[in-house]
Design an enzyme around this catalytic site. Structure first.
Site, PDB file in Angstrom:
ATOM      1  N   ARG A  10     -17.098   1.675  19.318  1.00 56.89           N
ATOM      2  CA  ARG A  10     -18.391   1.513  19.416  1.00 56.89           C
ATOM      3  C   ARG A  10     -18.780   0.227  19.112  1.00 56.89           C
ATOM      4  O   ARG A  10     -18.280  -0.274  17.838  1.00 56.89           O
ATOM      5  CB  ARG A  10     -19.127   2.607  18.761  1.00 56.89           C
ATOM      6  CG  ARG A  10     -19.080   3.904  19.262  1.00 56.89           C
ATOM      7  CD  ARG A  10     -19.716   4.049  20.648  1.00 56.89           C
ATOM      8  NE  ARG A  10     -21.223   3.735  20.600  1.00 56.89           N
ATOM      9  CZ  ARG A  10     -22.162   4.582  20.743  1.00 56.89           C
ATOM     10  NH1 ARG A  10     -21.781   5.895  20.369  1.00 56.89           N
ATOM     11  NH2 ARG A  10     -23.191   4.210  20.668  1.00 56.89           N
ATOM     12  N   GLY A  29     -24.437   0.006   7.847  1.00 53.20           N
ATOM     13  CA  GLY A  29     -23.444   0.933   7.381  1.00 53.20           C
ATOM     14  C   GLY A  29     -22.110   0.832   7.794  1.00 53.20           C
ATOM     15  O   GLY A  29     -22.036   0.162   8.953  1.00 53.20           O
ATOM     16  N   ASP A 142      -9.029   1.058  14.356  1.00 56.17           N
ATOM     17  CA  ASP A 142      -9.011   2.509  14.426  1.00 56.17           C
ATOM     18  C   ASP A 142      -8.305   3.248  15.294  1.00 56.17           C
ATOM     19  O   ASP A 142      -7.951   2.764  16.364  1.00 56.17           O
ATOM     20  CB  ASP A 142     -10.567   2.880  14.091  1.00 56.17           C
ATOM     21  CG  ASP A 142     -10.503   4.122  13.065  1.00 56.17           C
ATOM     22  OD1 ASP A 142      -9.570   4.489  12.506  1.00 56.17           O
ATOM     23  OD2 ASP A 142     -11.763   4.710  12.952  1.00 56.17           O
ATOM     24  N   ARG A 319     -20.125  15.221  16.665  1.00 56.24           N
ATOM     25  CA  ARG A 319     -19.403  15.817  17.629  1.00 56.24           C
ATOM     26  C   ARG A 319     -19.649  17.318  17.981  1.00 56.24           C
ATOM     27  O   ARG A 319     -18.618  18.289  18.350  1.00 56.24           O
ATOM     28  CB  ARG A 319     -17.736  15.621  17.360  1.00 56.24           C
ATOM     29  CG  ARG A 319     -17.315  14.265  17.048  1.00 56.24           C
ATOM     30  CD  ARG A 319     -15.980  14.234  16.436  1.00 56.24           C
ATOM     31  NE  ARG A 319     -15.695  12.780  15.938  1.00 56.24           N
ATOM     32  CZ  ARG A 319     -14.901  12.697  14.819  1.00 56.24           C
ATOM     33  NH1 ARG A 319     -14.093  13.513  14.337  1.00 56.24           N
ATOM     34  NH2 ARG A 319     -14.553  11.223  14.562  1.00 56.24           N
ATOM     35  N   LYS A 387     -18.116   6.272  -3.220  1.00 51.17           N
ATOM     36  CA  LYS A 387     -18.540   4.799  -3.899  1.00 51.17           C
ATOM     37  C   LYS A 387     -19.795   4.535  -3.881  1.00 51.17           C
ATOM     38  O   LYS A 387     -20.500   3.955  -4.874  1.00 51.17           O
ATOM     39  CB  LYS A 387     -17.504   3.854  -3.128  1.00 51.17           C
ATOM     40  CG  LYS A 387     -16.099   3.753  -3.215  1.00 51.17           C
ATOM     41  CD  LYS A 387     -15.367   3.091  -2.422  1.00 51.17           C
ATOM     42  CE  LYS A 387     -13.794   3.026  -2.547  1.00 51.17           C
ATOM     43  NZ  LYS A 387     -12.979   1.870  -1.972  1.00 51.17           N
ATOM     44  N   ASP A 506      30.709 -12.098  17.938  1.00 53.34           N
ATOM     45  CA  ASP A 506      30.866 -10.691  17.145  1.00 53.34           C
ATOM     46  C   ASP A 506      30.862  -9.669  18.522  1.00 53.34           C
ATOM     47  O   ASP A 506      30.238 -10.102  19.785  1.00 53.34           O
ATOM     48  CB  ASP A 506      29.785 -10.722  16.511  1.00 53.34           C
ATOM     49  CG  ASP A 506      29.566  -9.361  15.722  1.00 53.34           C
ATOM     50  OD1 ASP A 506      30.888  -8.735  15.360  1.00 53.34           O
ATOM     51  OD2 ASP A 506      28.756  -8.833  15.734  1.00 53.34           O
ATOM     52  N   ASP A 508      29.963  -5.599  18.106  1.00 53.23           N
ATOM     53  CA  ASP A 508      28.802  -4.509  17.968  1.00 53.23           C
ATOM     54  C   ASP A 508      27.416  -5.233  17.619  1.00 53.23           C
ATOM     55  O   ASP A 508      27.358  -6.046  16.661  1.00 53.23           O
ATOM     56  CB  ASP A 508      29.054  -3.745  17.048  1.00 53.23           C
ATOM     57  CG  ASP A 508      30.304  -2.675  17.424  1.00 53.23           C
ATOM     58  OD1 ASP A 508      29.964  -1.792  18.390  1.00 53.23           O
ATOM     59  OD2 ASP A 508      31.464  -2.887  17.179  1.00 53.23           O
TER      60      ASP A 508
END
Length: 733
Positions: A10, A29, A142, A319, A387, A506, A508
């Site tokens: 958002r 906020g 997020d 929600r 907090k 080399d 592997d």
């Protein structure tokens, strides 16, 4: 000019539409506040969803919305109503949210949800790519956008990308249940820096990367093809000054809100009553129902506190159209009604319950008035309410009771930490909080305030950005140069120009990919064709140089008459001849080491011993990655103490530990071969620590190439065996 691009589900604005006029009002906020120092004017752009679906926006309205958002430095990503249902309400909130918060019983694995999630993530990625320029910094936020970093990386390989997860990352055992687990991990690994709130979340993520993708993890660095992805923890802070100043202003100002007047009246009429504050979004992860049950348990265990305490519950709607949230609201409504009905008196209601959101000023009223904040999430990425409460205690009083399952608990040891599932502990802790002396309250609050004021949300954002920029500057170039096309072309010219060439290859991890069973990593037709062509070239001497045993390489290559050095330099075969000893080595030590290795095989499911003529290899590729590394570390300690001064050494390779004579290595063998003739072009390619001896011992003018991005003595690196083959094909064009 380079800019910072912030991406979140958002946008940090609210659209207000009235009389055909549209205004974009900045949000307050959370993330919007945290990113304020990063999102500044023309130097940054914020990409996200406006909150309106494509169906809600006419063409004319869309133009006006774009203009209003542009004034706030924002760009909207268009999402349809169906996509919102599948992407946001579906996969984000009915798959990822419950799974990452350890609520498997609420987790839904629906293919339609996943397809929608992937589609919308691609829309966000496309919006980023279309608005990005070279040098821009991209910061994705997020769980709704976990595929975006890799989607952007595909289109912009050199982009600087950061990702921060604001919710917990679950343990491997939980995360592995997701059908699309690899895709999610790969999506995140498109970033250069991945941030979490706590070290626990970081550790869970690294464990999942090791176990599910099999990538090499060194401390908090993940090696992904030609990049190093850094993983770190950055506990998010709050705008401490904003809350602290608001609280100070409230306590010193006579102008009070209606809510504050009512709270003051209540405290004045019942001066011995303690107010206990509970503020959460209405979410099953917050443990609200258990908190209410624990409060009832407290009142029954300590009946003397009836009419002396009151629980204020503020549940912010969230929600509300998701089924589990509807059921949760019903459960809480009934719990509050039952407890108030059973325990209330004429003068006292035990629980004041509000199902709404409150304006900022009223939140401050609650923070400064309530004697105790009681926050008991069952699982929480951070929990900033804890907090905020501390920041508002301007008189250095108050008690914070906090769930140890909240991310913020790691920083707030001075709070009273509890297990939200333990009612007995919570009841006793409530009593302790109610009876805590003012002096102890002041000491705890002062320590918390000092820490939170120092590590605020702006510091959090700046530290993440600083680490991201440092990661970009310290990228792979310092380890070895990548074999870009221009460099390949230059080496190809040197190769063609040379009269006598010597190649050390080399096997592997260099010419062939690793396999869980080493015997299954046999050469394919393409590899034989490449080696045959090199072998036939005039002026080219090719050596396969490997830790493999004589029997395996003899079976694969002896008939091809390739030159071979095996067991790290013990045996040599030239032009199809039988293997001969290149070094005089002892093997009497092997009978003493075998029982040690066997004991580790017995204790490490999936591991096995490969016995060679003069060495042992303990393979642990098939074991659990974390457990295998632990056992390898133990084995290294045991072997080091056993071998003493016996000229025996322990080599750590790629999921293998080898015990062999110290005077034998690939570098020593390569130099002996090199000194046998005059070569004007020397090339060595290898993938692990055993090949470092070659890179160290060969002359400076030799072309040395490491396979994979790791710390190395080699000059250059390529991503994997396929890139090695492509390079070798250039030599035979």
């Amino acid at each position: 000019m380079a800019k910072t691009i912030i991406i979140s589900n958002r946008l940090p604005v609210q659209l207000q539409i009235s009389n055909g006029t549209i205004n974009a009002i900045p949000s307050v906020g959370g993330l919007a506040t945290g990113m304020k120092s990063v999102h500044q004017g023309g130097e940054s752009l914020w990409i996200g969803w406006s909150g309106l679906t494509d169906e809600d926006i006419s063409d004319d309205l869309g133009i006006e919305i774009d203009k209003a958002l542009a004034e706030q430095g924002c760009v909207s990503v268009g999402i349809t109503e169906q996509e919102v249902d599948g992407f946001y309400f579906g996969f984000s909130n009915r798959t990822i949210w419950p799974l990452f918060h350890y609520f498997l019983e609420y987790t839904e694995f629906e293919l339609d949800f996943w397809e929608s999630y992937r589609t919308v993530n691609q829309k966000f990625a496309d919006a980023i790519v279309s608005r990005s320029n070279e040098g821009d910094i991209i910061w994705v936020h997020d769980y709704q956008l976990m595929l975006v970093p890799q989607m952007v990386r595909k289109k912009m390989p050199n982009a600087t990308i950061g990702f921060f997860l604001h919710i917990p990352f679950p343990s491997y055992e939980i995360f592995r249940t997701m059908p699309w687990r690899e895709e999610v991990l790969e999506g995140l690994l498109g970033a250069d820096l991945i941030g979490f709130h706590t070290y626990d979340y970081e550790r869970h993520f690294l464990s999942s990367v090791r176990r599910l993708l099999g990538l090499e993890v060194s401390f908090n660095d993940i090696y992904v093809e030609n990049r190093v992805v850094k993983v770190d923890s950055f506990p998010m802070g709050i705008d401490y000054q904003k809350f602290s100043e608001a609280a100070t202003r409230k306590t010193s100002n006579g102008d009070k809100s209606d809510l504050q007047k009512k709270l003051d009246h209540h405290k004045a009429s019942t001066p011995d009553t303690k107010l206990i504050l509970s503020i959460d979004r209405l979410d099953y992860s917050k443990g609200i129902a258990k908190r209410i049950n624990a409060f009832e348990y407290f009142l029954n265990k300590y009946p003397e506190y009836r009419e002396r305490v009151r629980l204020i519950i503020l549940a912010v709607p969230s929600r509300s159209n998701v089924p589990q949230y509807k059921l949760l609201k019903k459960e809480i409504d009934e719990l509050v009604g039952r407890i108030n009905g059973e325990l209330a008196t004429i003068n006292w209601t035990p629980i004041w319950y509000f199902y709404r959101s409150l304006p900022f000023e009223n939140l401050i009223d609650l923070y400064i008035t309530c004697d105790i904040a009681w926050l008991t999430p069952l699982r929480d990425g951070m929990n900033l309410v804890a907090k905020e409460y501390i920041a508002c205690r301007s008189h250095k009083d108050g008690v914070l009771i906090l769930s140890e399952m909240a991310g913020s608990a790691y920083e707030m040891n001075e709070a009273l930490l509890i297990n939200p599932n333990n009612f007995e502990e919570q009841a006793n802790t409530l009593k302790k909080a109610i009876t805590m002396p003012k002096e102890e309250q002041a000491l705890r609050i002062a320590a918390l305030q000092k820490r939170l004021s120092r590590y605020n949300v702006e510091v959090w954002a700046n530290q993440f950005m600083y680490t991201l920029l440092q990661q970009d500057e310290s990228s792979p170039a310092q380890v070895a140069k990548k074999m870009v096309p221009a460099l390949v072309e230059n080496i190809q010219k040197q190769y063609k120009k040379a009269k006598k060439r010597l190649l050390f290859l080399d096997y592997d991890g260099t010419l062939a990919d690793f396999h869980k069973d080493p015997q299954m990593a046999s050469p394919d037709k393409e590899l034989y064709n490449i080696l045959d062509a090199l072998q036939k070239q005039h002026g080219t001497t090719l050596f396969l140089i490997s830790g493999r045993d004589t029997e395996t390489f003899g079976r694969w290559f002896l008939s091809k008459k390739y030159n071979m050095v095996v067991e790290h330099g013990v045996w040599i075969s030239r032009g199809g001849e039988d293997f001969q000893l290149l070094e005089r080595v002892k093997k009497d030590w092997m009978k003493n080491i075998r029982p040690v290795l066997e004991s580790f095989v017995d204790r490490t499911p999936g591991s096995f011993i490969e016995e060679k003529t003069y060495s042992f290899a303990w393979h642990y590729r098939n074991t659990d990655p974390d457990f295998g590394e632990k056992r390898a570390s133990e084995l290294n300690t045991v072997l080091t103490s056993l071998i003493g001064n016996d000229d025996i050494s322990v080599l750590s390779g790629n999921k293998v530990m080898e015990v062999k004579s110290s005077n034998v290595n690939k570098g020593r063998a390569a130099v002996r071969i090199l000194n046998g003739d005059a070569y004007d072009f020397v090339l060595a390619i290898g993938d692990d620590w055993t090949d470092e001896f070659m890179f160290q011992h060969l002359p400076k003018e030799a072309v040395t190439i490491k396979v994979g991005l790791k710390k190395t003595e080699a000059k250059y690196f390529v991503e994997g065996p396929q890139k090695v083959r492509e390079l070798l094909k250039k030599f035979i064009e």
